[in-house]
Design a protein around this motif. Structure first.
Motif, PDB file in Angstrom:
ATOM      1  N   LEU A  24      57.491 -35.505   0.950  1.00  0.00           N
ATOM      2  CA  LEU A  24      56.646 -36.410   0.905  1.00  0.00           C
ATOM      3  C   LEU A  24      55.633 -36.297  -0.077  1.00  0.00           C
ATOM      4  CD1 LEU A  24      56.046 -36.173   4.671  1.00  0.00           C
ATOM      5  CD2 LEU A  24      56.968 -38.049   3.412  1.00  0.00           C
ATOM      6  N   THR A  25      55.641 -35.094  -1.029  1.00  0.00           N
ATOM      7  CA  THR A  25      54.565 -35.063  -2.209  1.00  0.00           C
ATOM      8  C   THR A  25      55.381 -35.113  -3.366  1.00  0.00           C
ATOM      9  OG1 THR A  25      54.930 -32.609  -1.983  1.00  0.00           O
ATOM     10  CG2 THR A  25      52.850 -33.503  -0.717  1.00  0.00           C
ATOM     11  N   ALA A  79      57.237 -39.420  -1.879  1.00  0.00           N
ATOM     12  CA  ALA A  79      55.673 -39.980  -1.854  1.00  0.00           C
ATOM     13  C   ALA A  79      55.504 -41.312  -1.597  1.00  0.00           C
ATOM     14  CB  ALA A  79      55.081 -39.409  -3.149  1.00  0.00           C
ATOM     15  N   ALA A 111      54.988 -41.563   2.210  1.00  0.00           N
ATOM     16  CA  ALA A 111      53.646 -40.792   2.762  1.00  0.00           C
ATOM     17  C   ALA A 111      52.937 -41.499   3.605  1.00  0.00           C
ATOM     18  CB  ALA A 111      53.451 -39.571   1.845  1.00  0.00           C
ATOM     19  N   ARG A 133      49.178 -40.320   5.381  1.00  0.00           N
ATOM     20  CA  ARG A 133      48.166 -39.267   5.366  1.00  0.00           C
ATOM     21  C   ARG A 133      47.440 -39.326   6.470  1.00  0.00           C
ATOM     22  NH1 ARG A 133      46.919 -34.918   2.141  1.00  0.00           N
ATOM     23  NH2 ARG A 133      48.251 -35.697   0.432  1.00  0.00           N
ATOM     24  N   LEU A 181      50.663 -35.005   6.651  1.00  0.00           N
ATOM     25  CA  LEU A 181      51.677 -36.099   5.834  1.00  0.00           C
ATOM     26  C   LEU A 181      52.688 -36.204   6.867  1.00  0.00           C
ATOM     27  CD1 LEU A 181      51.897 -34.921   2.463  1.00  0.00           C
ATOM     28  CD2 LEU A 181      50.516 -36.783   2.915  1.00  0.00           C
ATOM     29  N   TYR A 219      56.305 -39.376   7.627  1.00  0.00           N
ATOM     30  CA  TYR A 219      57.007 -40.635   7.045  1.00  0.00           C
ATOM     31  C   TYR A 219      56.499 -41.618   8.309  1.00  0.00           C
ATOM     32  CZ  TYR A 219      60.341 -38.141   4.338  1.00  0.00           C
ATOM     33  OH  TYR A 219      60.938 -37.299   3.178  1.00  0.00           O
TER      34      TYR A 219
END
Length: 247
Positions: free
Chosen positions: A20-21, A25, A28, A30, A35, A37
């Motif tokens: 996710l980073t 990403a 992502a 937040r 974080l 999906y």
């Protein structure tokens, strides 16, 4: 959570966070330091290494009252007002000499195939698969008389690595080596991108473990599959509540 990991960590120690980073990403979402999906893509999310009361409150807000969330690899403690509903040991395997190769019968699956994929998953239960999971990577299937009878594909995507997931075969077609062929075909596509395949399974799934080891996967680490239920009502003062060990 800034997205950074301790320098001594490997990206596969926190595969959801690294995905996710990293390459995922664009998926992502937040909430505070959490974080995740989109829920129609995957249930996986990433907690900070040592979540505090504020992080758990953020996670509860994401889950909704009484909602359940999966915590891949989490071995910390959950607050006392959370309920652990599922906890099993897992294992993580990495490519250590797979005879990866394309398969002439495997076809790439697309959005039009999702209803059949969801049906196959519902009957075989290989793990979480949502309506948009197919967007996480390449999915291959084998059809017989037009019907989808086996599939496998790509899920988490830490930098330099891709997870093989959703490996399943219709019960009527098991014992024909279809899962093996699809694993090797998906692995071939991953290797063609210069990446390395990996996968997860339950530590008690001895049949799958024997298959993976016979194909050339190597056990990298033990992990955990955990699901926890958020409290029905959020109350003030959660910062002062003690945490209880999961395991």
């Amino acid at each position: 959570m800034s997205g950074a990991r301790p320098a001594t960590d490997h990206v596969l120690d926190h595969p959801a966070l690294a995905s996710l980073t990293g390459p995922h990403a664009h998926f992502a979402e937040r909430h505070g330091r959490i974080l995740r999906y989109p829920v129609d893509v995957s249930p996986w999310l990433a907690l900070p290494e040592e979540p505090d009361a504020g992080d758990w409150a953020d996670l509860a807000a994401l889950a909704g009252p009484g909602g359940e969330v999966p915590l891949l690899g989490f071995r910390g403690s959950v607050p006392e007002d959370w309920e652990v509903t599922f906890a099993v040991d897992g294992v993580q395997f990495v490519d250590d000499g797979l005879a990866a190769a394309p398969d002439p019968e495997a076809v790439r699956l697309g959005p039009a195939d999702v209803p059949e994929m969801l049906d196959l998953v519902a009957r075989t239960r290989p793990g979480p698969f949502r309506p948009r999971t197919i967007e996480m990577g390449t999915y291959l299937g084998i059809r017989r008389d037009g019907a989808l009878v086996a599939m496998a594909g790509e899920r988490l995507h830490p930098p330099g690595w891709t997870e093989i997931s959703a490996v399943c075969t219709d019960p009527a077609f098991r014992g024909q080596g279809l899962a093996t062929r699809l694993i090797l075909a998906v692995a071939h596509g991953i290797r063609e991108r210069g990446e390395t395949p990996f996968l997860h399974t339950g530590a008690q799934n001895t049949g799958a473990i024997r298959l993976y080891e016979s194909l050339g996967f190597r056990l990298r680490r033990r992990t955990a599959f955990l699901t926890a239920r958020a409290p029905e009502h959020l109350t003030a003062g959660t910062d002062d509540r003690p945490a209880v060990p999961v395991a």
